[in-house]
Design an enzyme around this catalytic site. Structure first.
Site, short mmCIF file in Angstrom:
data_model
loop_
_atom_site.label_atom_id
_atom_site.label_comp_id
_atom_site.label_asym_id
_atom_site.label_seq_id
_atom_site.Cartn_x
_atom_site.Cartn_y
_atom_site.Cartn_z
N HIS A 1 28.15 -45.98 -25.02
CA HIS A 1 28.61 -45.99 -23.63
C HIS A 1 27.80 -47.04 -22.89
CE1 HIS A 1 29.19 -45.02 -19.53
NE2 HIS A 1 27.98 -44.50 -19.39
N ASN B 1 29.47 -50.18 -15.51
CA ASN B 1 29.59 -48.88 -16.17
C ASN B 1 30.94 -48.27 -15.77
OD1 ASN B 1 29.50 -46.13 -16.75
ND2 ASN B 1 27.33 -45.90 -16.25
N CYS C 1 30.29 -39.58 -18.48
CA CYS C 1 30.06 -40.73 -19.37
C CYS C 1 30.29 -40.39 -20.84
CB CYS C 1 28.66 -41.28 -19.17
SG CYS C 1 28.44 -41.89 -17.50
O1 UT7 Z 1 26.17 -43.64 -17.40
C1 UT7 Z 1 25.12 -42.78 -17.07
C2 UT7 Z 1 24.87 -42.98 -15.63
N1 UT7 Z 1 23.76 -43.69 -15.19
C3 UT7 Z 1 22.78 -44.31 -15.89
O2 UT7 Z 1 22.72 -44.39 -17.07
C4 UT7 Z 1 21.72 -44.91 -15.03
C5 UT7 Z 1 20.36 -44.85 -15.66
N2 UT7 Z 1 19.36 -45.44 -14.77
C6 UT7 Z 1 19.31 -46.77 -14.57
O3 UT7 Z 1 20.08 -47.52 -15.15
C7 UT7 Z 1 18.24 -47.30 -13.64
O4 UT7 Z 1 17.38 -46.26 -13.26
C8 UT7 Z 1 18.83 -47.98 -12.37
C9 UT7 Z 1 19.51 -49.28 -12.77
C10 UT7 Z 1 19.81 -47.05 -11.68
C11 UT7 Z 1 17.71 -48.32 -11.39
O5 UT7 Z 1 16.71 -49.10 -12.02
P1 UT7 Z 1 15.19 -48.72 -11.82
O6 UT7 Z 1 14.42 -49.73 -12.55
O7 UT7 Z 1 15.01 -47.29 -12.24
O8 UT7 Z 1 14.97 -48.93 -10.27
P2 UT7 Z 1 14.54 -47.88 -9.14
O9 UT7 Z 1 15.60 -46.89 -8.89
O10 UT7 Z 1 13.17 -47.38 -9.44
O11 UT7 Z 1 14.44 -48.84 -7.91
C12 UT7 Z 1 13.47 -49.88 -7.84
C13 UT7 Z 1 13.56 -50.51 -6.47
C14 UT7 Z 1 13.49 -49.51 -5.33
O12 UT7 Z 1 12.76 -50.08 -4.29
P3 UT7 Z 1 11.20 -49.69 -4.07
O13 UT7 Z 1 11.20 -48.21 -3.83
O14 UT7 Z 1 10.51 -50.09 -5.33
O15 UT7 Z 1 10.84 -50.51 -2.86
C15 UT7 Z 1 14.94 -49.36 -4.91
O16 UT7 Z 1 15.08 -48.99 -3.55
O17 UT7 Z 1 14.82 -51.19 -6.33
C16 UT7 Z 1 15.46 -50.74 -5.13
N3 UT7 Z 1 16.91 -50.79 -5.35
C17 UT7 Z 1 17.63 -51.90 -5.23
N4 UT7 Z 1 17.28 -53.16 -4.90
C18 UT7 Z 1 18.25 -54.10 -4.88
C19 UT7 Z 1 17.75 -49.78 -5.73
N5 UT7 Z 1 19.00 -50.24 -5.85
C20 UT7 Z 1 18.95 -51.55 -5.55
C21 UT7 Z 1 19.93 -52.57 -5.50
N6 UT7 Z 1 19.53 -53.82 -5.15
N7 UT7 Z 1 21.22 -52.35 -5.79
#
Ligand code: UT7
Length: 332
Positions: free
Chosen positions: A259, A289, A114
């Site tokens: 980014h 992204n 990134c």
């Molecule tokens: O460019 C650099 C690369 N990456 C980044 O910058 C990513 C940085 N991180 C993020 O943007 C966020 O952490 C994410 C968008 C990836 C995830 O958001 P979050 O608020 O941290 O969610 P989480 O991973 O804690 O997931 C929350 C819930 C989980 O369910 P439970 O365990 O609470 O029941 C996940 O299983 O959301 C679930 N989940 C989804 N639900 C619907 C994970 N992916 C999805 C999805 N659709 N696509």
């Protein structure tokens, strides 16, 4: 004293628009979840046989060259930022080189995920500053859509990323306080496995095998929360490091092009730095992204929309896999 001035910007995104609704038909996700957690509404997916990392890079480069008023023959150096090269080797820089009438100039890849575009920009900037090259092309191009599994198992990453390319043409200038004022680059390899794709790596006797498909080991892994927390820390830190080295302050920024990792990350950085909406580029809702391509795409769109004027101070910054993070200040 020589410095590098950006004299042309270009971009290319594949034609196919994939909406959150489209994804929710093939995996357990919803438009609401994706918008709320990331700000993404749609992204572009490449079409096999039409788009590749090098072909998208060539489209973006052609546009940047045309706007710069330069011919491909005049370019002395190509630095290509990508983590998703057409081939495992050679890199996509040489594949871009053969697509346009470039000379037998150095063309190589920088793999810094990134932050790749800023690392690549900094490399080209050093060559120009030393006087070794006069004109350079820096490109960020990625095909991400085929590395994720479009399934419930792959949903945490599949909804975030998209494909595209952006390019800039740099030219040496002797003008004072013009062009790239500074670049700041950092890495911390202790976090390498927090956002990575292990296979097909060279660590194992077999680079990949059929079992890896079943177990999901061929999919990238991301510790989303850890990446998020670190991004919030390092984006402002690395931008302020660049500002301080030029005796500038947050309020001197005319336009911040971060980014595009997550709209929530961009909003938090904007708040931390107390910048109004018109000073911050956010286009993640359209493209997701696009990793190394997101900053040059943002720069290109900002320029096309007339949001960049002569003399403006542009800040660009990235954070991602490695961890690697970087910033640059550009006096337009
Ligand atoms: O460019 C650099 C690369 N990456 C980044 O910058 C990513 C940085 N991180 C993020 O943007 C966020 O952490 C994410 C968008 C990836 C995830 O958001 P979050 O608020 O941290 O969610 P989480 O991973 O804690 O997931 C929350 C819930 C989980 O369910 P439970 O365990 O609470 O029941 C996940 O299983 O959301 C679930 N989940 C989804 N639900 C619907 C994970 N992916 C999805 C999805 N659709 N696509």
């Amino acid at each position: 004293m020589l410095s590098s001035k950006i004299i042309g910007v270009g971009m290319y995104v594949p034609e196919t628009v994939v909406t959150n609704e489209d994804l929710s038909k093939i995996m357990d996700t919803t438009d609401e979840w994706i918008i709320e957690r990331t700000g993404i509404k749609e992204r572009r997916f490449f079409k096999e046989g039409v788009d590749t990392v090098s072909s998208m890079a060539a489209h973006a480069a052609e546009q940047a060259l045309e706007r710069a008023g330069k011919k491909a023959e005049e370019i002395d150096l190509i630095v290509m930022a990508t983590l998703s090269s057409d081939y495992n080797f050679p890199g996509s820089g040489v594949l871009l080189q053969r697509k346009l009438p470039f000379r037998q100039i150095p063309a190589f890849d920088v793999k810094a995920q990134c932050s790749g575009f800023i690392f690549a920009l900094s490399v080209a900037d050093q060559f120009i500053k030393t006087g070794m090259y006069k004109n350079a092309l820096v490109v960020g191009s990625e095909v991400q859509s085929n590395v994720f599994e479009k399934s419930d198992r792959g949903r945490n990453m599949a909804v975030i990323f998209g494909d595209g390319a952006g390019a800039v043409v740099l030219e040496a200038t002797e003008e004072k306080n013009k062009g790239i004022l500074t670049t700041k680059l950092h890495s911390d390899g202790h976090f390498a496995e927090e956002l990575y794709l292990e296979h097909p790596g060279s660590r194992r006797k077999e680079r990949f095998n059929a079992k890896m498909m079943e177990t999901g080991e061929l999919l990238p892994y991301m510790n989303g929360k850890l990446v998020f927390v670190n991004a919030l820390k390092y984006f402002p830190e690395v931008i302020r490091e660049a500002l301080a080295s030029c005796n500038l302050k947050d309020e001197d920024i005319d336009l911040l092009i971060p980014h595009q990792a997550n709209a929530r990350i961009t909003a938090a950085v904007q708040k931390e730095m107390n910048l109004p909406d018109e000073k911050v580029i956010s286009n993640i809702h359209k493209y997701g992204n696009t990793t190394a391509a997101s900053i040059p795409i943002g720069l290109c769109e900002a320029w096309e929309q007339g949001r960049i004027k002569e003399g403006d101070l542009i800040a660009i910054a990235g954070f991602g896999s490695g961890f690697m993070w970087a910033s640059a200040l550009i006096r337009w």
